[in-house]
Motif scaffolding. Structure first.
Motif, PDB file in Angstrom:
ATOM      1  N   ASN A 111       4.160   8.139  -6.554  1.00 57.47           N
ATOM      2  CA  ASN A 111       5.388   8.242  -5.774  1.00 57.47           C
ATOM      3  C   ASN A 111       5.372   7.241  -4.627  1.00 57.47           C
ATOM      4  O   ASN A 111       4.681   6.217  -4.684  1.00 57.47           O
ATOM      5  N   LEU A 112       6.093   7.569  -3.558  1.00 57.48           N
ATOM      6  CA  LEU A 112       6.242   6.630  -2.445  1.00 57.48           C
ATOM      7  C   LEU A 112       5.000   6.572  -1.557  1.00 57.48           C
ATOM      8  O   LEU A 112       4.875   5.664  -0.736  1.00 57.48           O
ATOM      9  N   MET A 113       4.089   7.525  -1.704  1.00 58.82           N
ATOM     10  CA  MET A 113       2.896   7.541  -0.852  1.00 58.82           C
ATOM     11  C   MET A 113       2.009   6.334  -1.139  1.00 58.82           C
ATOM     12  O   MET A 113       1.707   6.020  -2.288  1.00 58.82           O
ATOM     13  N   TYR A 114       1.586   5.701  -0.065  1.00 62.66           N
ATOM     14  CA  TYR A 114       0.704   4.532  -0.144  1.00 62.66           C
ATOM     15  C   TYR A 114      -0.583   4.898  -0.874  1.00 62.66           C
ATOM     16  O   TYR A 114      -1.137   5.979  -0.696  1.00 62.66           O
ATOM     17  N   GLN A 115      -1.085   3.995  -1.704  1.00 62.09           N
ATOM     18  CA  GLN A 115      -2.351   4.204  -2.392  1.00 62.09           C
ATOM     19  C   GLN A 115      -3.351   3.147  -1.939  1.00 62.09           C
ATOM     20  O   GLN A 115      -3.098   1.943  -2.044  1.00 62.09           O
ATOM     21  N   ILE A 116      -4.489   3.637  -1.424  1.00 64.51           N
ATOM     22  CA  ILE A 116      -5.507   2.737  -0.883  1.00 64.51           C
ATOM     23  C   ILE A 116      -6.311   2.129  -2.015  1.00 64.51           C
ATOM     24  O   ILE A 116      -6.697   2.807  -2.970  1.00 64.51           O
ATOM     25  N   GLU A 117      -6.534   0.836  -1.917  1.00 62.30           N
ATOM     26  CA  GLU A 117      -7.255   0.100  -2.955  1.00 62.30           C
ATOM     27  C   GLU A 117      -8.667   0.650  -3.115  1.00 62.30           C
ATOM     28  O   GLU A 117      -9.388   0.865  -2.135  1.00 62.30           O
ATOM     29  N   LYS A 118      -9.086   0.929  -4.331  1.00 60.60           N
ATOM     30  CA  LYS A 118     -10.409   1.462  -4.594  1.00 60.60           C
ATOM     31  C   LYS A 118     -11.462   0.369  -4.428  1.00 60.60           C
ATOM     32  O   LYS A 118     -11.275  -0.752  -4.865  1.00 60.60           O
ATOM     33  N   GLY A 119     -12.539   0.721  -3.773  1.00 61.18           N
ATOM     34  CA  GLY A 119     -13.653  -0.214  -3.669  1.00 61.18           C
ATOM     35  C   GLY A 119     -13.764  -0.893  -2.322  1.00 61.18           C
ATOM     36  O   GLY A 119     -14.858  -1.132  -1.845  1.00 61.18           O
ATOM     37  N   LEU A 120     -12.660  -1.213  -1.684  1.00 62.45           N
ATOM     38  CA  LEU A 120     -12.677  -1.899  -0.380  1.00 62.45           C
ATOM     39  C   LEU A 120     -13.593  -3.120  -0.411  1.00 62.45           C
ATOM     40  O   LEU A 120     -14.455  -3.304   0.431  1.00 62.45           O
ATOM     41  N   TRP A 121     -13.409  -3.977  -1.410  1.00 65.94           N
ATOM     42  CA  TRP A 121     -14.323  -5.093  -1.556  1.00 65.94           C
ATOM     43  C   TRP A 121     -14.163  -6.136  -0.457  1.00 65.94           C
ATOM     44  O   TRP A 121     -15.138  -6.650   0.053  1.00 65.94           O
ATOM     45  N   GLN A 122     -12.937  -6.467  -0.111  1.00 70.57           N
ATOM     46  CA  GLN A 122     -12.733  -7.526   0.877  1.00 70.57           C
ATOM     47  C   GLN A 122     -12.951  -7.007   2.290  1.00 70.57           C
ATOM     48  O   GLN A 122     -12.303  -6.074   2.732  1.00 70.57           O
ATOM     49  N   MET A 123     -13.894  -7.588   2.984  1.00 68.01           N
ATOM     50  CA  MET A 123     -14.050  -7.294   4.398  1.00 68.01           C
ATOM     51  C   MET A 123     -12.917  -7.968   5.160  1.00 68.01           C
ATOM     52  O   MET A 123     -12.503  -9.086   4.824  1.00 68.01           O
ATOM     53  N   PRO A 124     -12.408  -7.345   6.213  1.00 69.83           N
ATOM     54  CA  PRO A 124     -11.286  -7.949   6.938  1.00 69.83           C
ATOM     55  C   PRO A 124     -11.700  -9.116   7.831  1.00 69.83           C
ATOM     56  O   PRO A 124     -10.841  -9.846   8.313  1.00 69.83           O
ATOM     57  N   ILE A 125     -13.007  -9.289   8.064  1.00 68.83           N
ATOM     58  CA  ILE A 125     -13.450 -10.311   9.017  1.00 68.83           C
ATOM     59  C   ILE A 125     -13.656 -11.675   8.375  1.00 68.83           C
ATOM     60  O   ILE A 125     -13.939 -12.646   9.072  1.00 68.83           O
TER      61      ILE A 125
ATOM     62  N   ARG B  11      23.079  18.241  13.023  1.00 62.77           N
ATOM     63  CA  ARG B  11      23.044  16.886  13.609  1.00 62.77           C
ATOM     64  C   ARG B  11      21.612  16.474  13.952  1.00 62.77           C
ATOM     65  O   ARG B  11      21.319  15.291  14.017  1.00 62.77           O
ATOM     66  N   ALA B  12      20.733  17.435  14.256  1.00 70.71           N
ATOM     67  CA  ALA B  12      19.326  17.157  14.572  1.00 70.71           C
ATOM     68  C   ALA B  12      18.463  18.188  13.862  1.00 70.71           C
ATOM     69  O   ALA B  12      18.774  19.382  13.888  1.00 70.71           O
ATOM     70  N   TYR B  13      17.420  17.757  13.244  1.00 67.10           N
ATOM     71  CA  TYR B  13      16.582  18.680  12.489  1.00 67.10           C
ATOM     72  C   TYR B  13      15.209  18.055  12.260  1.00 67.10           C
ATOM     73  O   TYR B  13      15.001  16.833  12.417  1.00 67.10           O
ATOM     74  N   GLU B  14      14.242  18.876  11.909  1.00 68.46           N
ATOM     75  CA  GLU B  14      12.887  18.451  11.603  1.00 68.46           C
ATOM     76  C   GLU B  14      12.495  18.979  10.243  1.00 68.46           C
ATOM     77  O   GLU B  14      12.911  20.073   9.849  1.00 68.46           O
ATOM     78  N   LEU B  15      11.701  18.207   9.535  1.00 71.28           N
ATOM     79  CA  LEU B  15      11.201  18.672   8.248  1.00 71.28           C
ATOM     80  C   LEU B  15       9.941  17.893   7.886  1.00 71.28           C
ATOM     81  O   LEU B  15       9.647  16.847   8.451  1.00 71.28           O
ATOM     82  N   THR B  16       9.198  18.458   6.944  1.00 70.53           N
ATOM     83  CA  THR B  16       8.001  17.803   6.427  1.00 70.53           C
ATOM     84  C   THR B  16       8.321  17.229   5.060  1.00 70.53           C
ATOM     85  O   THR B  16       8.778  17.962   4.177  1.00 70.53           O
ATOM     86  N   GLU B  17       8.120  15.918   4.917  1.00 66.76           N
ATOM     87  CA  GLU B  17       8.514  15.282   3.669  1.00 66.76           C
ATOM     88  C   GLU B  17       7.557  14.165   3.298  1.00 66.76           C
ATOM     89  O   GLU B  17       6.790  13.671   4.126  1.00 66.76           O
ATOM     90  N   VAL B  18       7.639  13.776   2.040  1.00 69.40           N
ATOM     91  CA  VAL B  18       6.802  12.692   1.523  1.00 69.40           C
ATOM     92  C   VAL B  18       7.335  11.358   2.020  1.00 69.40           C
ATOM     93  O   VAL B  18       8.547  11.116   2.023  1.00 69.40           O
ATOM     94  N   GLY B  19       6.433  10.509   2.430  1.00 65.71           N
ATOM     95  CA  GLY B  19       6.788   9.145   2.824  1.00 65.71           C
ATOM     96  C   GLY B  19       5.622   8.229   2.527  1.00 65.71           C
ATOM     97  O   GLY B  19       4.602   8.648   1.951  1.00 65.71           O
ATOM     98  N   ILE B  20       5.726   7.002   2.928  1.00 63.39           N
ATOM     99  CA  ILE B  20       4.660   6.043   2.628  1.00 63.39           C
ATOM    100  C   ILE B  20       3.376   6.384   3.363  1.00 63.39           C
ATOM    101  O   ILE B  20       2.273   6.067   2.918  1.00 63.39           O
ATOM    102  N   HIS B  21       3.484   7.108   4.519  1.00 62.79           N
ATOM    103  CA  HIS B  21       2.306   7.475   5.310  1.00 62.79           C
ATOM    104  C   HIS B  21       1.660   8.770   4.833  1.00 62.79           C
ATOM    105  O   HIS B  21       0.594   9.134   5.318  1.00 62.79           O
TER     106      HIS B  21
END
Length: 1216
Positions: free
Chosen positions: A277-291, A142-152
């Protein structure tokens, strides 16, 4: 039995998809960013769509998205609402409605595929949608812990399962600990030069994130079907401790099953490519500044237009509004291709202004493109050594920390142009070392191939005995801090290598300092090395003291500190003992987290050593430290100042000053400056004192390999430059400054250009730092925390001079010439700081943004004249005719929303709303349970005579939530200005004139030949001798110096102030008098000051009077000294009538002194003293010195204070 039923039920509910079915879901994803407080603005986005999942094969499924709607929110919740972004909706729909496929087995999503041209941003959004299917249901727990792939990433998950037997549903709750990941998807950019401190993190966090998923799984005959899924993710960020208020980012995702149908026909997937897979992929280059957000299409013409515009706007003045344009320029440059950069260089390099702007900003292209661009410049030699040095220094230090870039950068060490100038070569080598340091901070273990060129350079320099090669290589190895460089460095350290003992001391000092970064990366080895050096008394004191600095940088344990204590207890060299003891004592009082354990160990050591070393004076080597840290702010600062001496020299061997900034669990070394005076010590080595002025021949006697001074500068822990002031450099400087210099001299050329009229200007844009922390959210959108600090400096100078008569052959002709100089210009700097917390993609941005701008500007227009015959000097100023801002500080925090399809509709709403419900003079009011603070203050200091005033103005707006201490102190609108303002006068002021008249020298022959009175003073080994120039002067009523500051009007007499200084010497006493008076009719206000210096009784008196005819107010000061075996100094201050504000200050001191003196260990005695007198006595004693201070009604005293400087007897004799 119940447990068996549960296991059976769960087994039937394990998530599956039927390949023969089509499932239709509704999706709503929403993000909002703000402080989550009433009446404060927030920003947010909402993405809605419906999607169908259709089986392609047993484990392959097609995702089809439709009905895409994108909305933005910017305003105050409850007052504003989401608004449709139609153009961006259209853009997203065109991308998202393409076919996507994925693999799905037992609740696990894998191998997502899409058309090759689909962007990473879109695929990440799809990952956020498909994440609702990714759930692990165990059939036995009913309760358990595990290490698994996710978006993070691959992270720790905790599950809890509840069943509803009535509805045949399982309720699954999953909590993901994204701080506990084996493989975390996150990027830290721009922080490679900071040192992470675990102890500081234990005191608090500045970023906290939580992720919770909830699933409803309905049991079916073929398995479980997810009918509902929700996600709730929260990110809390503060520039300080999150406990004291924070910015909150909340991401919510809701998915509901609309219907389930049988699949009709065969689904069409088209040509698709695996996107991972489901893991997020960070955009290469980071061209756009967020500001800010910029359209990056067709960047070349936009870059050319921006550079031309920026160059023109900042030639004659500083345009502080162009900061955003420079950041736009950087973003556009980052979107260019290699061919674009070459095209831009070809078009811009022919104009000096455009060329400089391009070289100053292209360094922010932080990848292989800038290296290839610079390699071409070096090979073609189409830039100067100065341009190359500046550009390469910034480019290398701003490069991304990647191994492949280090390999490319090696080529600069072999290019002939790099060695064309010594300063350029030093810059290339040091910058390469800095790049290796950044890469080794990311890559562990760091390959030795990265540092091998520097190791070879050091080894070859040692083998050939070339000092310059050894020094630059060791300094670069110090920058690199590569753990495998220790074996090479110890070849230069005394006690570890026989050859090292024969090396110059300057090389050995550099070798010791090259261990500074290794003290953090390999502390145990560095402890062994530096402790060995410190323990060897045959090694030069300077080397041992430097080794003690590095040793304590390793944060050694108590056992090592105990060894240091034992060494110092038996140390015979008081310079080493004093320095090491003072360093231990300063660290014992440290309050910064990195010294938490070290300070305890040092405290024990200091108590052991105090009896032997506690009373050494500042005549010996010293280490001084000041630091501060605040747990609520998670921030602090520290500064250290080292003075290293040897036993014989009057001048310190070395002086080192450095500072560190402590913030959010990291330590950043700011600026470190070091001066080594080897040559100066050589000059004074055989001298008992300073007996005469030094001449060129003195410097020529120095060995050519020993510089007079060696200076280095380090920024962010990296040495960026060093220079040796050697014999050749000194001769060139003295020759250029010589009054006998002829027309070939550079100064002569400047003089000639001044007569023709000289114009010069310079601008420097500089992105000081750019730090970005990016991690995914459950929606597949990146949450970002970024900080930017940018400066733009501009200087413009115009000058023209007239010389009468003009010089014809030599500079000494200017001594008797009348000079007139007119100059006008401008100097200024704009500094911008931005901080962003929110969602930032190449398509849209929303979040909280802090904008801060500081502008310093100094315009001038001055005329100066010198009349040689009359010994007159004149300065003419033009009073300001309009408001001129000298200093402006603005900052505010905004809720921001931008999207690439509607750039003109970008919205920035102040987070703290403008509140107009209270009166202007009312400072505080209560609005809906919050405290609003909105003061407006203005103060002006008027000089009405001169028609000018200096005014400061401040306006602050805050909304206080007391539980958000200390964050609310910093968030809100702030404006501060300091400006010159014109003052209305009865008669307009046309100009301001400053006149300086010096009395001409008299009786030169009498002074030189009649006076034979020679005085000698001996003090601690120094001998000073010379003519007594005050003998034989005639008494004169004329002032020795007169200064007038006058304001002139078209019609009327000048007004202003006049000051005169008088000097009357006699055999026994010198009298000095100063009178300041106002120049105007019927005005008698004056300041009178006179001082009497008794040359026989060793004393002085001073009288200060001011007011009408110097009568109303009076203060007297008397200083007397007593020699002998117990010399003392006594100071008395008496006063008569004084202004009220001085009385208030005096009363505050009387209230403050008792408590402060008690904390400093003084005794107190309440007794009746003179009500209008304060006295202080400082007397020498066997244990140090005694202090006694008397104020009205209180006497404080302390005996045996350790002297900061050693008391020295003074012996004076005069003879004919």
């Amino acid at each position: 039995m119940c447990w068996l039923l549960f296991c059976l039920f769960v087994a039937l509910a394990e998530p599956t998809l039927n390949p023969k079915k089509t499932y239709e879901y509704k999706y709503v994803g929403m993000v909002n960013v703000g402080r989550d407080m009433p009446d404060l603005a927030e920003a947010g986005i909402k993405l809605q769509c419906t999607f169908k999942i259709t089986g392609v094969s047993m484990h392959t499924f097609l995702l089809g998205i439709s009905n895409v709607v994108f909305e933005e929110f910017n305003g105050i919740p409850g007052e504003s609402s989401f608004r449709l972004a139609p153009n961006l909706t259209k853009h997203l729909a065109a991308e998202l409605t393409r076919p996507f496929t994925f693999e799905y087995t037992k609740g696990q999503v894998s191998d997502i595929k899409a058309a090759p041209e689909v962007s990473n941003t879109i695929v990440n959004i799809v990952r956020g949608i498909l994440g609702f299917l990714h759930v692990t249901v165990k059939t036995t727990q009913r309760a358990y812990e595990l290490t698994e792939v996710g978006i993070h990433g691959v992270c720790q998950s905790s599950y809890v399962i509840e069943e509803n037997t009535t509805t045949k549903e399982l309720y699954v709750t999953q909590v993901v600990d994204i701080a506990n990941c084996q493989q975390k998807v996150a990027i830290y950019d721009g922080m490679a030069l900071t040192e992470e401190n675990k102890i500081s993190k234990e005191r608090g966090e500045n970023v906290v994130a939580t992720v919770k998923y909830a699933y409803t799984v309905k049991s079916t005959g073929s398995g479980g079907l997810i009918t509902q899924a929700s996600a709730n993710e929260r990110h809390h960020f503060s520039p300080f401790n999150v406990k004291g208020g924070n910015s909150k980012l909340q991401a919510i995702r809701n998915i509901v099953l609309l219907k389930e149908t049988d699949t009709v026909g065969k689904p069409v997937t088209g040509q698709v490519k695996s996107k991972g897979n489901l893991m997020y992929q960070i955009e290469k280059g980071l061209w756009q500044m967020p500001i800010l957000m910029t359209d990056l299409t067709k960047p070349v013409p936009k870059i050319i237009d921006l550079i031309k515009h920026l160059a023109q706007d900042n030639i004659h003045q500083l345009n502080g509004a162009t900061s955003a344009d420079v950041l736009n320029l950087i973003q556009l440059l980052r979107s260019t291709t290699q061919e674009d950069l070459e095209l831009l260089w070809k078009q811009l390099s022919t104009n000096n202004e455009h060329r400089r702007w391009f070289l100053d900003t292209v360094v922010e292209v932080t990848d292989e493109r800038v290296l290839k661009f610079l390699q071409k410049r070096f090979k073609a030699a189409d830039i100067s050594a100065n341009e190359a040095g500046q550009t390469l220094l910034l480019a290398f230090n701003h490069l991304s920390a990647k191994l492949e870039l280090v390999e490319m950068a090696k080529e600069f060490l072999t290019l002939p142009f790099s060695k064309s100038h010594i300063l350029l070569w030093n810059t290339v080598v040091l910058s390469y070392g800095s790049l290796v340091y950044k890469v080794c901070a990311r890559v562990n273990p760091c390959p030795v191939i990265t540092v091998q060129p520097l190791l070879n350079m050091a080894t070859n320099g040692l083998a050939k005995g070339v000092k310059e090669d050894m020094v630059v290589a060791l300094k670069a190895l110090g920058n690199a801090g590569h753990p495998l460089s220790i074996k090479t460095i110890i070849k230069f350290l005394p006690g570890f290598s026989a050859k090292a003992d024969t090396l110059p001391t300057s090389v050995k000092t550099v070798a010791v300092q090259s261990l500074r970064h290794l003290a953090i990366r390999d502390p145990h080895k560095v402890q062994d090395i530096t402790l060995t050096i410190l323990a060897q008394r045959t090694i030069t004191a300077e080397i041992r003291m430097l080794a003690s600095i590095i040793l304590l940088e390793t944060k050694p344990p108590v056992a090592v500190i105990s060894l240091v204590t034992e060494i110092l207890l038996h140390e015979s060299d008081l310079q080493v003992a004093s320095f090491a003891y003072s360093r231990l004592r300063s660290l014992a009082m440290s309050r910064t987290p990195d010294n938490h354990y070290l300070s305890t160990a040092c405290n024990i050591a200091v108590k052991t050593l105090a009896r032997k070393l506690g009373r050494l004076s500042y005549r010996f080597s010293q280490a001084l430290r000041l630091d501060w840290f605040h747990d609520d702010l998670l921030a602090g600062a520290s500064g250290e100042f080292f003075i290293l001496r040897n036993g014989t020299s009057v001048i310190p061997t070395s002086i080192i000053s450095k500072g560190k900034l402590h913030f959010i669990g990291r330590i950043l070394q700011l600026v470190e400056l070091g001066v080594r005076a080897e040559g100066l010590n050589e000059l004074f080595k055989d001298r008992s004192g300073i007996t005469k002025d030094f001449e060129l021949s003195d410097f020529q006697s120095l060995p050519k390999d020993k510089p007079l001074l060696s200076v280095y500068a380090r920024v962010f822990g990296q040495e960026v430059s060093f220079v040796d002031l050697n014999q050749d450099v000194i001769q060139k400087i003295l020759k250029s400054m010589s009054l006998m210099a002829s027309k070939e001299n550079k100064v002569w050329n400047i003089i000639q250009n001044l007569q023709k009229g000289l114009s010069w200007h310079w601008t420097k844009p500089f992105l000081t730092f750019e730090t970005r922390f990016i991690q995914p959210t459950c929606l597949g959108l990146p949450a970002e925390i970024s900080k930017y600090y940018f400066s733009l400096t501009a200087i413009n100078v115009n000058a023209k001079a007239d010389f009468n008569p003009p010089p014809k052959e030599h500079l000494h002709e200017l001594i008797n010439a009348d000079i007139s100089l007119d100059t006008a210009g401008f100097s200024g700097s704009a500094k911008d700081f931005f901080a962003f917390h929110g969602i930032s993609t190449d398509l849209f941005q929303c979040g909280a943004q802090l904008n801060s701008k500081t502008i310093v500007s100094l315009p001038w227009k001055i005329g100066m004249k010198r009349n040689t015959n009359d010994n007159n000097y004149e300065i003419n100023l033009v009073p300001t005719k309009k408001n001129t801002e000298l200093l402006t500080v603005n900052f505010n925090i905004y809720a921001v929303s931008r999207n690439i399809e509607d750039l003109s509709l970008a919205k920035m709403t102040p987070m703290t709303p403008e509140n107009k419900d209270y009166e202007e003079n009312k400072k505080r009011s209560i609005v809906k349970g919050t405290e609003v603070y909105h003061p407006k203050l203005k103060y002006c200091a008027e000089a009405s005579i001169y028609g000018t005033a200096i005014c400061t103005e401040i306006e602050v707006q805050r909304v206080h939530y007391l539980k958000e201490y200390p964050l609310y102190y910093f968030l809100g609108y702030t404006r501060f200005t300091c400006q010159l303002q014109p003052v209305k006068t009865v008669k307009p002021v046309e100009k301001i004139k400053i006149q300086i008249h010096g009395a001409p020298p008299k009786h030169t022959a009498e002074l030189r030949y009649r006076s034979n009175n020679v005085c000698h003073a001996t003090m601690s080994g120094f001998t000073i001798s010379g003519l007594s120039l005050k003998q034989g002067l005639e008494l004169t009523p004329d002032p020795v110096l007169t200064v007038k500051v006058l304001a002139f009007s078209p019609k009327g007499k000048p007004r202003g102030y006049e000051g005169s200084a008088y000097y009357t010497p006699t055999t026994q006493m010198d009298d000095i008098e100063l009178i300041i008076s106002e120049v105007a009719e019927e005005v008698n206000w004056k300041i009178c000051a006179d001082a009497n210096i008794d040359k026989i009784q060793s004393g002085a008196k001073a009288h200060f009077k001011w007011g009408a005819e110097c009568q109303p107010y009076e203060v007297a000061v008397k200083v007397s000294a007593v020699g002998g075996t117990k010399p003392s100094i006594n100071v008395e201050i008496n006063w008569g009538a004084v202004p009220a504000f001085i009385q208030v200050v005096g009363q505050r001191i009387r209230e403050y002194l008792p408590g402060m003196s008690y904390l400093m260990g003084f005794h107190q005695k309440h007794e009746k003293n003179d009500e209008q007198e304060v006295s202080a006595t400082l007397a020498s004693s066997q244990e140090g010195f005694d202090v006694k201070v008397k104020i009205p009604e209180l006497t404080i005293y302390r005996h045996g204070i350790s002297p900061p400087f050693e008391f020295v007897g003074l012996k004076a004799t005069c003879k004919k």
